[in-house]
Design an enzyme around this catalytic site. Sequence first.
Site, PDB file in Angstrom:
ATOM      1  N   TYR A  62      33.552  50.664  41.084  1.00  0.00           N
ATOM      2  CA  TYR A  62      32.557  49.573  41.055  1.00  0.00           C
ATOM      3  C   TYR A  62      31.139  50.134  41.020  1.00  0.00           C
ATOM      4  CZ  TYR A  62      30.119  45.329  42.700  1.00  0.00           C
ATOM      5  OH  TYR A  62      29.271  44.255  42.828  1.00  0.00           O
ATOM      6  N   GLY A  92      30.494  34.771  33.702  1.00  0.00           N
ATOM      7  CA  GLY A  92      30.928  34.648  35.095  1.00  0.00           C
ATOM      8  C   GLY A  92      30.264  33.485  35.794  1.00  0.00           C
ATOM      9  N   ASN A 118      26.534  38.646  34.029  1.00  0.00           N
ATOM     10  CA  ASN A 118      26.729  38.509  35.476  1.00  0.00           C
ATOM     11  C   ASN A 118      28.161  38.794  35.932  1.00  0.00           C
ATOM     12  OD1 ASN A 118      26.410  37.093  38.290  1.00  0.00           O
ATOM     13  ND2 ASN A 118      28.042  35.971  37.234  1.00  0.00           N
ATOM     14  N   SER A 175      23.946  46.016  41.377  1.00  0.00           N
ATOM     15  CA  SER A 175      24.229  45.869  42.816  1.00  0.00           C
ATOM     16  C   SER A 175      23.455  46.925  43.593  1.00  0.00           C
ATOM     17  CB  SER A 175      25.724  46.071  43.083  1.00  0.00           C
ATOM     18  OG  SER A 175      25.959  46.185  44.476  1.00  0.00           O
ATOM     19  N   ILE A 198      25.751  39.141  49.298  1.00  0.00           N
ATOM     20  CA  ILE A 198      25.549  37.723  49.002  1.00  0.00           C
ATOM     21  C   ILE A 198      26.827  36.965  49.343  1.00  0.00           C
ATOM     22  CG2 ILE A 198      24.887  36.079  47.188  1.00  0.00           C
ATOM     23  CD1 ILE A 198      22.769  38.307  47.759  1.00  0.00           C
TER      24      ILE A 198
HETATM   25  P1  NAP Z   1      32.529  36.020  42.216  1.00  0.00           P
HETATM   26  O1  NAP Z   1      32.180  34.899  43.126  1.00  0.00           O
HETATM   27  O2  NAP Z   1      33.797  36.758  42.416  1.00  0.00           O
HETATM   28  O3  NAP Z   1      32.464  35.476  40.708  1.00  0.00           O
HETATM   29  C1  NAP Z   1      32.723  36.333  39.645  1.00  0.00           C
HETATM   30  C2  NAP Z   1      32.571  35.577  38.337  1.00  0.00           C
HETATM   31  O4  NAP Z   1      32.925  36.462  37.269  1.00  0.00           O
HETATM   32  C3  NAP Z   1      33.470  34.368  38.242  1.00  0.00           C
HETATM   33  O5  NAP Z   1      32.795  33.320  37.583  1.00  0.00           O
HETATM   34  C4  NAP Z   1      34.629  34.871  37.407  1.00  0.00           C
HETATM   35  O6  NAP Z   1      35.170  33.766  36.703  1.00  0.00           O
HETATM   36  C5  NAP Z   1      33.938  35.853  36.475  1.00  0.00           C
HETATM   37  N1  NAP Z   1      34.848  36.880  35.957  1.00  0.00           N
HETATM   38  C6  NAP Z   1      35.523  37.816  36.660  1.00  0.00           C
HETATM   39  N2  NAP Z   1      36.276  38.558  35.829  1.00  0.00           N
HETATM   40  C7  NAP Z   1      36.066  38.088  34.572  1.00  0.00           C
HETATM   41  C8  NAP Z   1      36.576  38.425  33.298  1.00  0.00           C
HETATM   42  N3  NAP Z   1      37.477  39.411  33.117  1.00  0.00           N
HETATM   43  N4  NAP Z   1      36.139  37.726  32.231  1.00  0.00           N
HETATM   44  C9  NAP Z   1      35.248  36.726  32.390  1.00  0.00           C
HETATM   45  N5  NAP Z   1      34.752  36.348  33.565  1.00  0.00           N
HETATM   46  C10 NAP Z   1      35.160  37.017  34.656  1.00  0.00           C
HETATM   47  O7  NAP Z   1      31.386  37.140  42.217  1.00  0.00           O
HETATM   48  P2  NAP Z   1      29.837  37.064  42.637  1.00  0.00           P
HETATM   49  O8  NAP Z   1      29.737  37.530  44.027  1.00  0.00           O
HETATM   50  O9  NAP Z   1      29.255  35.759  42.228  1.00  0.00           O
HETATM   51  O10 NAP Z   1      29.296  38.244  41.721  1.00  0.00           O
HETATM   52  C11 NAP Z   1      28.557  38.033  40.518  1.00  0.00           C
HETATM   53  C12 NAP Z   1      27.971  39.362  40.092  1.00  0.00           C
HETATM   54  O11 NAP Z   1      27.103  39.854  41.125  1.00  0.00           O
HETATM   55  C13 NAP Z   1      29.014  40.458  39.873  1.00  0.00           C
HETATM   56  O12 NAP Z   1      28.663  41.267  38.781  1.00  0.00           O
HETATM   57  C14 NAP Z   1      28.948  41.259  41.164  1.00  0.00           C
HETATM   58  O13 NAP Z   1      29.372  42.581  40.975  1.00  0.00           O
HETATM   59  C15 NAP Z   1      27.472  41.159  41.479  1.00  0.00           C
HETATM   60  N6  NAP Z   1      27.155  41.405  42.896  1.00  0.00           N
HETATM   61  C16 NAP Z   1      27.636  40.586  43.875  1.00  0.00           C
HETATM   62  C17 NAP Z   1      27.305  40.853  45.202  1.00  0.00           C
HETATM   63  C18 NAP Z   1      27.797  40.000  46.340  1.00  0.00           C
HETATM   64  O14 NAP Z   1      27.535  40.361  47.499  1.00  0.00           O
HETATM   65  N7  NAP Z   1      28.480  38.903  46.101  1.00  0.00           N
HETATM   66  C19 NAP Z   1      26.495  41.945  45.510  1.00  0.00           C
HETATM   67  C20 NAP Z   1      26.018  42.742  44.484  1.00  0.00           C
HETATM   68  C21 NAP Z   1      26.344  42.447  43.175  1.00  0.00           C
HETATM   69  P3  NAP Z   1      36.731  33.568  36.350  1.00  0.00           P
HETATM   70  O15 NAP Z   1      37.526  34.023  37.528  1.00  0.00           O
HETATM   71  O16 NAP Z   1      36.824  32.112  36.040  1.00  0.00           O
HETATM   72  O17 NAP Z   1      36.959  34.401  35.139  1.00  0.00           O
END
Ligand code: NAP
Length: 243
Positions: free
Chosen positions: A152, A13, A87, A139, A185
Site C-alpha cells: 500500500y 471510488g 481516489n 496517503s 480518516i
Molecule cells: P473506502 O471507504 O474503502 O472506499 C474505497 C472506494 O474505492 C469505494 O468507493 C470502492 O468502491 C472503490 N474501489 C475499491 N476497489 C476498486 C476497484 N478495483 N475498482 C473500482 N473502484 C474500487 O476507502 P476510503 O477510506 O474512502 O479511501 C479513499 C482513498 O483515500 C483511497 O485511495 C485510500 O487509500 C485513501 N486514504 C484513505 C485513508 C483513510 O484513513 N481512510 C487515509 C489515507 C488515504 P466499490 O467497492 O464499489 O468498488
Amino acid sequence: MCTLTGLKAVVTGATRGIGKAIAEKLSAQGVELVIAARNKEALDTLVLQLPTKAHAIVCDLSNPQDIDHLAQEAEKLLGQVDILVNNAGITADNLLMRMKDDEWDRVINTNLTSVFKLTRALLRGMMRKKWGRIINISSIVGVTGNAGQANYVASKAGLIGFSKSLALEVASRSITVNCVAPGFIETDMTTGLTDEQKEKILGQIPQGTMGTPEDIAYAVLYLASKEASYVTGQVLHVNGGMV
Ligand code: NAP
C-alpha cells in the site's frame, strides 16, 4: 471562493467514504460528474442524490479493459473531462515476509497502475483544451512508511512521484497535477481497526481526532478550482497535524 461551476469531472471510488464526499462536494458546486466504482447499486443511488447532473459507470480499476471503457464513456457523456480525481484505493496488509504475490499485485494494480492508465487515457482531452486538474489521493503513509503495508505504501509513494513528474510534463498546458495525502480518516477502510489500534493512532494525532471524508473533500475542491491554477506538483497533507 472556489470557482467550479460548469466544469466536468470523473471521480473514482465514489460509492463511499472519501470518494463519495468528494463527489458530493463537487456536485454541490455545480460540477457535472461521472462517478465510477464496482458497486452498481451504490453508484445509481448516489447519482439520484447528487444535486447536479451525474452519470454512473461500473468499473473495476484492476481491469485495464474496464479502465478504457470508463475513459471512453466519460468523454462521451461529459463531452470533455476537466477534472480527474483518482481516489479509489484498497489495502491488503501483511508483513513483507508473509506477503503473497497476489496481495502485492492487487494493491499496486488498483492503487497505482490504474491511475497511470486512466490518467493517460483522459490527458489527451485536457492537452487539447489546454486546461485540466488531476488530483490523486495518496496517503500520509506514502511519506512516512508503515510497517505491514509495504504494498500500500509503495502504491501511495508511487502516486506522489507519478504526480510530480506528470506535473512537470503538462505544466505549460495549464494542467495541474497534485496529491492530497489524508491522515487517518473515518471510513470503511479504517473501521476494521481494533480499539487498541485506534487508541494508538489517536495518540499520534496532535488534534486528537480522526478526520472526516469531508476534510479531504474540501482540499480536493480547492485543488480542482480555477483559483488553484498556480499550485502543481504538490502534496497537500490533511492529517490533524501528524506530518
Ligand atoms: P473506502 O471507504 O474503502 O472506499 C474505497 C472506494 O474505492 C469505494 O468507493 C470502492 O468502491 C472503490 N474501489 C475499491 N476497489 C476498486 C476497484 N478495483 N475498482 C473500482 N473502484 C474500487 O476507502 P476510503 O477510506 O474512502 O479511501 C479513499 C482513498 O483515500 C483511497 O485511495 C485510500 O487509500 C485513501 N486514504 C484513505 C485513508 C483513510 O484513513 N481512510 C487515509 C489515507 C488515504 P466499490 O467497492 O464499489 O468498488
